[in-house]
Motif scaffolding. Structure first.
Motif, short mmCIF file in Angstrom:
data_model
loop_
_atom_site.label_atom_id
_atom_site.label_comp_id
_atom_site.label_asym_id
_atom_site.label_seq_id
_atom_site.Cartn_x
_atom_site.Cartn_y
_atom_site.Cartn_z
N VAL A 112 0.86 -1.18 0.00
CA VAL A 112 0.00 0.00 0.00
C VAL A 112 0.90 1.23 0.00
CG1 VAL A 112 -1.75 1.31 1.26
CG2 VAL A 112 -1.89 -1.20 1.16
N PHE A 113 0.67 2.11 -0.97
CA PHE A 113 1.54 3.26 -1.21
C PHE A 113 0.83 4.56 -0.83
CE2 PHE A 113 3.05 6.46 -4.47
CZ PHE A 113 4.28 6.70 -3.88
N SER A 114 1.53 5.38 -0.07
CA SER A 114 1.04 6.71 0.29
C SER A 114 1.26 7.66 -0.87
CB SER A 114 1.82 7.20 1.52
OG SER A 114 1.65 8.58 1.70
N SER A 115 0.17 7.97 -1.58
CA SER A 115 0.25 8.93 -2.67
C SER A 115 -0.42 10.23 -2.24
CB SER A 115 -0.36 8.36 -3.95
OG SER A 115 -0.09 9.22 -5.05
N SER A 116 -0.86 11.03 -3.18
CA SER A 116 -1.33 12.37 -2.83
C SER A 116 -2.26 12.92 -3.90
CB SER A 116 -0.14 13.30 -2.67
OG SER A 116 -0.55 14.66 -2.56
N CYS A 117 -3.17 13.78 -3.46
CA CYS A 117 -4.00 14.51 -4.43
C CYS A 117 -3.17 15.46 -5.27
CB CYS A 117 -5.09 15.28 -3.70
SG CYS A 117 -4.48 16.55 -2.55
N ALA A 118 -1.90 15.69 -4.87
CA ALA A 118 -1.02 16.56 -5.66
C ALA A 118 -0.77 16.00 -7.05
CB ALA A 118 0.31 16.76 -4.94
N VAL A 119 -1.06 14.71 -7.28
CA VAL A 119 -0.89 14.17 -8.63
C VAL A 119 -1.86 14.82 -9.61
CG1 VAL A 119 -0.09 11.95 -7.72
CG2 VAL A 119 -2.50 12.21 -8.36
N TYR A 120 -2.98 15.38 -9.11
CA TYR A 120 -3.98 16.01 -9.99
C TYR A 120 -3.62 17.44 -10.35
CZ TYR A 120 -7.04 12.10 -8.66
OH TYR A 120 -7.59 10.85 -8.45
N GLY A 121 -2.74 18.08 -9.57
CA GLY A 121 -2.46 19.49 -9.80
C GLY A 121 -3.67 20.33 -9.46
N SER A 122 -4.04 21.26 -10.35
CA SER A 122 -5.26 22.06 -10.20
C SER A 122 -6.33 21.49 -11.11
CB SER A 122 -5.00 23.52 -10.56
OG SER A 122 -4.45 24.22 -9.50
N PRO A 123 -7.18 20.60 -10.60
CA PRO A 123 -8.19 19.99 -11.46
C PRO A 123 -9.18 21.02 -11.98
CG PRO A 123 -8.58 19.44 -9.16
CD PRO A 123 -7.26 20.12 -9.22
N GLN A 124 -9.63 20.84 -13.22
CA GLN A 124 -10.57 21.75 -13.84
C GLN A 124 -11.97 21.58 -13.28
OE1 GLN A 124 -9.49 24.21 -16.08
NE2 GLN A 124 -7.57 23.40 -15.24
N ILE A 125 -12.26 20.37 -12.81
CA ILE A 125 -13.58 20.06 -12.28
C ILE A 125 -13.41 19.40 -10.91
CG2 ILE A 125 -15.70 18.71 -12.60
CD1 ILE A 125 -15.24 18.89 -15.60
N CYS A 126 -14.17 19.86 -9.93
CA CYS A 126 -14.19 19.23 -8.61
C CYS A 126 -15.64 18.92 -8.23
CB CYS A 126 -13.58 20.16 -7.56
SG CYS A 126 -11.77 20.20 -7.56
#
Length: 326
Positions: A112-126
């Protein structure tokens, strides 16, 4: 299961270890203590090892023979990564590659890997879901995305089951103030920074007050650390087939602005928080909040604690005797 937790003496890692023990698993921690502390994990074996030290990592896995690895050891500041990208590639990419190599050599079955929402950058849609194409805006986000992709290739090559958990903003503490974030003045996390400003009466620097949002400050998704830790264990236990391997958002789906965080802590504390507006920082997205439905559908996980509980528990921890001794 026997579970090796890298970065297990840190803020999130110590809660993961506590949840593992609570579910009857055997845990061992590997941590270089650059930000963690042995005080957070008093009940488990702790190997003070840097994940980039291949020989020592190899020795820990040989001695423990873990069935699973939860890999949290990493550098995690977007702003710092912009200033020092070489550090982030060294720790988050080179270190993760070495950990994956050692895990495969020692027959680890689940990762299990600790990743991040930072992979999305600034999403155009939330809210953003896992179908959104990653677009990191910082070396930190880029290194987390690279870690996800490495994990997929390594794991599929050997039949190891895996999950990458994309955290949104983690905050809060144990409800009884028995565990929390042992912070320093250099912490990048907003909630402890606001609490510190309230207690000390010092200026809180707010990076970006001119965003096109309701109050001009950035919007984030805050998830309670207890809910996040429970998700790690739940995902780990249910990684029973290749079909469930992949990437999963861990958030609440409810955005909170920086200004709202400050006001909530002022209400809880009864103290004013002096603000100092600063320019926007490179690598910081304007808005970011999750659609966590996939983790619920696949693993049955949903967050149980709201933002008020995050603020209540964080305030209790950061004003407790335990935290003041840190």
């Amino acid at each position: 299961m026997r579970v090796l937790v890298t970065g297990g003496a840190g803020y999130i890692g110590s809660f993961v270890v506590r949840h593992l023990l609570g579910q009857g698993h055997e845990a061992r921690v590997l941590d270089n203590l650059s930000t963690g502390t042995g005080r957070a994990v008093p009940d488990v074996p702790l190997d003070v090892v840097d994940i980039r030290d291949a020989d020592k990592v190899e020795a820990v896995l040989a001695a423990f023979s873990p069935e699973a690895v939860i890999h949290l050891a990493a550098l995690k500041s977007s702003a710092e990564s912009v200033r020092s990208p070489h550090l982030y590639y060294d720790v988050n990419v080179t270190g993760t590659a070495g950990m994956l190599r050692a895990a495969l050599q020692h027959g680890v079955e689940r990762f299990v890997f600790s990743s991040s929402c930072a992979v999305y950058g600034s999403p155009q849609i939330c809210p953003v879901d896992e179908r959104t194409a990653p677009c990191p805006q910082s070396p930190y986000g880029e290194t987390k995305l690279t870690g996800e992709r490495m994990l997929g290739w390594y794991a599929r090559s050997a039949g190891m089951r895996y999950a990458s958990l994309r955290y949104f903003n983690v905050a809060g503490a144990a409800s009884d103030a028995s565990l929390g974030e042992f912070t320093s003045e250099s912490t990048s996390q907003l909630v402890p920074r606001v609490i510190d400003s309230a207690l000390r009466g010092t200026n809180l620097e707010i990076y970006g007050t001119d965003y096109p949002t309701g109050d001009g400050t950035a919007l984030r998704d805050y998830i309670h650390v207890e809910d996040l830790a429970a998700a790690h264990v739940q995902v780990l236990e249910r990684l029973n087939s290749a079909e469930v391997c992949g990437e999963y958002n861990l958030g609440t789906g409810r955005p909170v602005s920086v200004q709202e965080v400050v006001e909530a802590i002022e209400r809880r504390s009864g103290l004013p928080v002096p603000r100092q507006p600063r320019p926007r920082r490179a690598g910081d997205p304007m808005v970011s909040w999750a659609d966590p439905a996939l983790a619920h559908r696949v693993f049955g996980w949903s967050p149980e604690r709201d933002f008020d509980e995050i603020v209540r528990s964080a305030w209790l921890w950061h004003t407790s005797g335990e935290q003041r001794q840190a």
